[in-house]
Motif scaffolding. Structure first.
Motif, mmCIF file in Angstrom:
data_model
loop_
_atom_site.group_PDB
_atom_site.id
_atom_site.type_symbol
_atom_site.label_atom_id
_atom_site.label_comp_id
_atom_site.label_asym_id
_atom_site.label_seq_id
_atom_site.Cartn_x
_atom_site.Cartn_y
_atom_site.Cartn_z
ATOM 1 N N ALA A 168 0.931 4.334 -7.247
ATOM 2 C CA ALA A 168 1.720 5.452 -7.626
ATOM 3 C C ALA A 168 1.942 5.637 -8.318
ATOM 4 O O ALA A 168 1.380 6.605 -9.815
ATOM 5 C CB ALA A 168 2.780 4.693 -7.822
ATOM 6 N N ALA A 169 1.341 4.646 -10.145
ATOM 7 C CA ALA A 169 1.402 4.579 -11.182
ATOM 8 C C ALA A 169 0.120 5.713 -11.854
ATOM 9 O O ALA A 169 -0.042 5.399 -13.222
ATOM 10 C CB ALA A 169 1.095 3.442 -11.735
ATOM 11 N N LEU A 170 -0.785 4.820 -11.069
ATOM 12 C CA LEU A 170 -2.367 5.309 -11.030
ATOM 13 C C LEU A 170 -2.629 6.556 -10.195
ATOM 14 O O LEU A 170 -4.264 6.244 -9.787
ATOM 15 C CB LEU A 170 -3.527 4.425 -11.186
ATOM 16 C CG LEU A 170 -3.349 3.746 -13.313
ATOM 17 C CD1 LEU A 170 -3.763 2.379 -13.353
ATOM 18 C CD2 LEU A 170 -3.763 5.246 -14.098
ATOM 19 N N GLU A 171 -2.181 6.924 -9.847
ATOM 20 C CA GLU A 171 -2.139 7.893 -8.459
ATOM 21 C C GLU A 171 -4.121 8.623 -8.864
ATOM 22 O O GLU A 171 -4.482 8.956 -8.093
ATOM 23 C CB GLU A 171 -1.748 9.351 -8.632
ATOM 24 C CG GLU A 171 -1.986 10.285 -7.151
ATOM 25 C CD GLU A 171 -1.626 8.968 -5.538
ATOM 26 O OE1 GLU A 171 -2.455 9.426 -4.896
ATOM 27 O OE2 GLU A 171 -1.231 8.279 -5.405
ATOM 28 N N SER A 172 -4.449 8.631 -10.119
ATOM 29 C CA SER A 172 -5.300 10.326 -9.760
ATOM 30 C C SER A 172 -6.502 9.600 -9.883
ATOM 31 O O SER A 172 -7.255 9.583 -9.768
ATOM 32 C CB SER A 172 -4.848 10.720 -12.054
ATOM 33 O OG SER A 172 -5.191 9.799 -12.275
ATOM 34 N N PRO A 230 0.653 -1.140 -0.196
ATOM 35 C CA PRO A 230 0.168 0.192 -0.197
ATOM 36 C C PRO A 230 0.947 1.014 -0.385
ATOM 37 O O PRO A 230 2.059 1.510 0.748
ATOM 38 C CB PRO A 230 -0.970 0.295 1.082
ATOM 39 C CG PRO A 230 -0.863 -2.277 1.859
ATOM 40 C CD PRO A 230 0.500 -2.271 1.535
ATOM 41 N N GLY A 231 0.253 1.995 -0.775
ATOM 42 C CA GLY A 231 0.910 3.346 -1.185
ATOM 43 C C GLY A 231 1.426 3.348 -2.157
ATOM 44 O O GLY A 231 1.782 4.626 -2.892
ATOM 45 N N ILE A 232 2.857 2.609 -2.315
ATOM 46 C CA ILE A 232 3.778 2.885 -3.262
ATOM 47 C C ILE A 232 2.728 1.962 -4.376
ATOM 48 O O ILE A 232 3.199 1.944 -5.695
ATOM 49 C CB ILE A 232 5.328 1.981 -2.954
ATOM 50 C CG1 ILE A 232 5.515 2.089 -2.095
ATOM 51 C CG2 ILE A 232 5.667 1.519 -4.640
ATOM 52 C CD1 ILE A 232 7.010 1.563 -1.672
ATOM 53 N N ASN A 233 1.764 0.707 -4.304
ATOM 54 C CA ASN A 233 0.829 0.540 -5.159
ATOM 55 C C ASN A 233 0.411 1.132 -5.959
ATOM 56 O O ASN A 233 0.063 1.110 -6.723
ATOM 57 C CB ASN A 233 0.096 -0.781 -4.786
ATOM 58 C CG ASN A 233 -0.817 -0.194 -3.824
ATOM 59 O OD1 ASN A 233 -0.924 0.078 -3.170
ATOM 60 N ND2 ASN A 233 -1.493 -1.940 -3.225
#
Length: 208
Positions: free
Chosen positions: A64-68, A59-62
């Motif tokens: 990152a690729a689709l934060e929006s 969690p948190g890192i996963n």
């Protein structure tokens, strides 16, 4: 209420696009704030990368690729899917969105001990709408098992709030549809949206 629409169709002149517009018009009429993710328009990549898979359980890192996309999922309390049913299920683009955005720590929480199962993470979502078109008939879709509908109405709903209200409308035999059948379906969309919006405050301009 804040509604997030996940729209998935490659052509903006499709009947699916008309359904999308009808859904949005009903939200506007009810004074509901809404936002849309148009997967094809933004060129969404449905393929999970090796790095994403490596980071999937962190969690948190996963995210990152689709934060929006994750932020919009956290922002909404109503989730609406508008898409065509292909091969009885979800288009690859939409299935990839589920794979990449409905992540551990966001959409659900992983088991903490042997024998446990996942726990819901979308408990802020209290309404779930599904609007689709199907080339197959109603009976053939049900004979196959309606995997697309099951994935969303059963699978995703289990991650949402208890008692999450659902709405569903599908135009079957889309490839042999007529003006009359499409008009009837739009009336059904209106009916399901009325159910979807049930219990919400009536906008002041409507009261007047």
């Amino acid at each position: 209420m804040r509604a997030l629409i996940i729209y998935c169709h490659p052509r903006d002149t499709s009947f699916t696009a008309a359904i999308r517009d009808r859904v949005m018009a009903q939200l506007d009429k009810a004074g509901i704030e809404h936002r849309m993710i148009d997967l094809y328009a933004e060129g969404f990549n449905p393929v999970m990368s090796a790095q994403e898979h490596t980071d999937y359980l962190t969690p948190g890192i996963n995210r990152a690729a689709l934060e929006s996309h994750v932020e919009l999922l956290e922002w909404c309390d109503a989730l609406i899917f508008v898409y065509p049913t292909w091969w009885y299920g979800l288009p690859a683009m939409l299935k990839g969105w589920l794979d990449r955005v409905l992540l551990p720590g966001i959409a659900f929480h992983m088991p903490q001990a042997e024998g446990e199962t996942i726990r819901p993470g979308l408990t802020h979502i209290t309404r779930l709408g599904v609007f689709t078109t199907c080339g197959a008939s109603w009976w053939l879709t049900r004979y196959i098992g309606a995997p697309g509908r099951r994935t969303l109405i059963r699978g995703v709903r289990l991650l949402c709030a208890q008692g999450c209200l659902t709405a569903f409308a599908a135009h079957y035999l889309m490839d042999s549809s007529s003006d009359a059948s499409r008009a009837r379906h739009m009336a059904k969309v209106d009916k399901e949206m009325a159910k979807f919006l049930r219990g919400l405050p009536v906008p002041a301009e409507v009261k007047a």
